[in-house]
Design a protein around this motif. Structure first.
Motif, PDB file in Angstrom:
ATOM      1  N   ARG A   1       1.481   8.320   5.717  1.00 52.97           N
ATOM      2  CA  ARG A   1       0.631   7.705   4.934  1.00 52.97           C
ATOM      3  C   ARG A   1       1.300   6.702   4.155  1.00 52.97           C
ATOM      4  O   ARG A   1       0.970   5.388   4.201  1.00 52.97           O
ATOM      5  CB  ARG A   1      -0.086   8.572   3.553  1.00 52.97           C
ATOM      6  N   TYR A   2       2.642   6.907   3.824  1.00 54.21           N
ATOM      7  CA  TYR A   2       3.531   5.902   3.144  1.00 54.21           C
ATOM      8  C   TYR A   2       3.719   4.691   4.126  1.00 54.21           C
ATOM      9  O   TYR A   2       3.789   3.511   4.129  1.00 54.21           O
ATOM     10  CB  TYR A   2       4.814   6.431   2.879  1.00 54.21           C
TER      11      TYR A   2
ATOM     12  N   CYS B   1       8.238   7.608  -0.644  1.00 51.87           N
ATOM     13  CA  CYS B   1       8.448   8.759   0.120  1.00 51.87           C
ATOM     14  C   CYS B   1       9.476   8.908   1.088  1.00 51.87           C
ATOM     15  O   CYS B   1       9.270   8.688   2.286  1.00 51.87           O
ATOM     16  CB  CYS B   1       6.982   9.169   0.781  1.00 51.87           C
ATOM     17  N   THR B   2      10.628   8.934   0.555  1.00 50.79           N
ATOM     18  CA  THR B   2      11.798   8.901   1.513  1.00 50.79           C
ATOM     19  C   THR B   2      12.477  10.215   1.272  1.00 50.79           C
ATOM     20  O   THR B   2      13.524  10.353   1.970  1.00 50.79           O
ATOM     21  CB  THR B   2      12.650   7.516   0.994  1.00 50.79           C
TER      22      THR B   2
ATOM     23  N   LEU C   1       4.263   4.469  -4.724  1.00 51.89           N
ATOM     24  CA  LEU C   1       5.317   5.760  -4.717  1.00 51.89           C
ATOM     25  C   LEU C   1       6.089   5.903  -3.394  1.00 51.89           C
ATOM     26  O   LEU C   1       5.740   5.803  -2.131  1.00 51.89           O
ATOM     27  CB  LEU C   1       4.452   6.917  -4.884  1.00 51.89           C
TER      28      LEU C   1
ATOM     29  N   GLU D   1      13.598  14.442   0.917  1.00 57.47           N
ATOM     30  CA  GLU D   1      13.235  15.516   1.782  1.00 57.47           C
ATOM     31  C   GLU D   1      12.030  16.262   1.479  1.00 57.47           C
ATOM     32  O   GLU D   1      11.555  17.095   2.484  1.00 57.47           O
ATOM     33  CB  GLU D   1      14.666  16.331   1.834  1.00 57.47           C
ATOM     34  N   ASP D   2      11.572  16.273   0.112  1.00 59.95           N
ATOM     35  CA  ASP D   2      10.515  16.912  -0.283  1.00 59.95           C
ATOM     36  C   ASP D   2       9.185  16.477   0.151  1.00 59.95           C
ATOM     37  O   ASP D   2       8.065  16.817  -0.206  1.00 59.95           O
ATOM     38  CB  ASP D   2      10.611  17.013  -1.743  1.00 59.95           C
ATOM     39  N   CYS D   3       9.012  15.342   0.957  1.00 56.22           N
ATOM     40  CA  CYS D   3       7.891  14.752   1.244  1.00 56.22           C
ATOM     41  C   CYS D   3       7.279  15.416   2.494  1.00 56.22           C
ATOM     42  O   CYS D   3       8.070  15.792   3.413  1.00 56.22           O
ATOM     43  CB  CYS D   3       8.098  13.232   1.648  1.00 56.22           C
ATOM     44  N   THR D   4       5.964  15.552   2.746  1.00 55.21           N
ATOM     45  CA  THR D   4       5.445  16.383   3.987  1.00 55.21           C
ATOM     46  C   THR D   4       5.187  15.222   5.080  1.00 55.21           C
ATOM     47  O   THR D   4       5.455  14.131   4.548  1.00 55.21           O
ATOM     48  CB  THR D   4       4.133  16.865   3.351  1.00 55.21           C
TER      49      THR D   4
ATOM     50  N   GLU E   1       2.477  12.907   4.085  1.00 55.03           N
ATOM     51  CA  GLU E   1       2.443  11.872   2.937  1.00 55.03           C
ATOM     52  C   GLU E   1       3.741  10.809   3.549  1.00 55.03           C
ATOM     53  O   GLU E   1       3.361   9.888   3.356  1.00 55.03           O
ATOM     54  CB  GLU E   1       3.571  12.534   1.934  1.00 55.03           C
ATOM     55  N   ARG E   2       4.316  11.087   4.410  1.00 52.29           N
ATOM     56  CA  ARG E   2       5.144  10.194   5.087  1.00 52.29           C
ATOM     57  C   ARG E   2       4.741   9.218   5.987  1.00 52.29           C
ATOM     58  O   ARG E   2       4.931   8.010   5.869  1.00 52.29           O
ATOM     59  CB  ARG E   2       6.650  10.926   5.766  1.00 52.29           C
TER      60      ARG E   2
END
Length: 129
Positions: free
Chosen positions: A81-82, A69-70, A67, A72-75, A78-79
């Motif tokens: 972790r990515y 995570c690039t 998935l 703007e809605d990523c926390t 999450e960023r």
């Protein structure tokens, strides 16, 4: 899943140690014994090549299905972790590549050393004739 990477890390460390032992200068008698011992180990150790290749395929599959995570809605969590998963995948890819390259280097060193021994024997025979 982490056990596979730990095994691969140990294999790469062992291969690096063997490559170091092979390249250290030593007397001919000791060097020939070391090369013959390592040559015996090389044949069963060829299994590391398909193992590393399978791990590379697994990394590729995970990369394609990861998935993204690039947006703007990523926390921030999450960023992070990515990014951590990307760094782990890069490290594991380097491990797989290093395992294959080190195996090839050890094989080549042993092969060249055996070739040198046979050429020295031929030279010795020609000198005695």
């Amino acid at each position: 899943m982490a056990l596979q990477w730990v095994i691969l890390e140990y294999v790469v460390a062992a291969e690096a140690a063997l490559a170091l032992v092979l390249t250290l200068p030593s007397p001919k008698v000791i060097k020939s014994r070391i090369v013959s011992l390592i040559s015996l180990i090389l044949q069963p150790a060829i299994g590391i090549i398909p193992f590393a290749a399978f791990q590379l395929l697994d990394l590729y599959w995970k990369k394609e299905h990861r998935l993204m995570c690039t947006a703007e809605d990523c926390t921030a969590a999450e960023r992070d972790r990515y990014e951590k998963s990307i760094y782990k995948a890069q490290r594991n890819g380097i491990l797989c590549t290093a395992a294959c390259l080190l195996y090839w280097c050890i094989y080549s060193i042993c092969k060249y050393h055996k070739k040198i021994q046979t050429l020295e024997e031929v030279e010795r025979r020609y000198k005695t004739e």
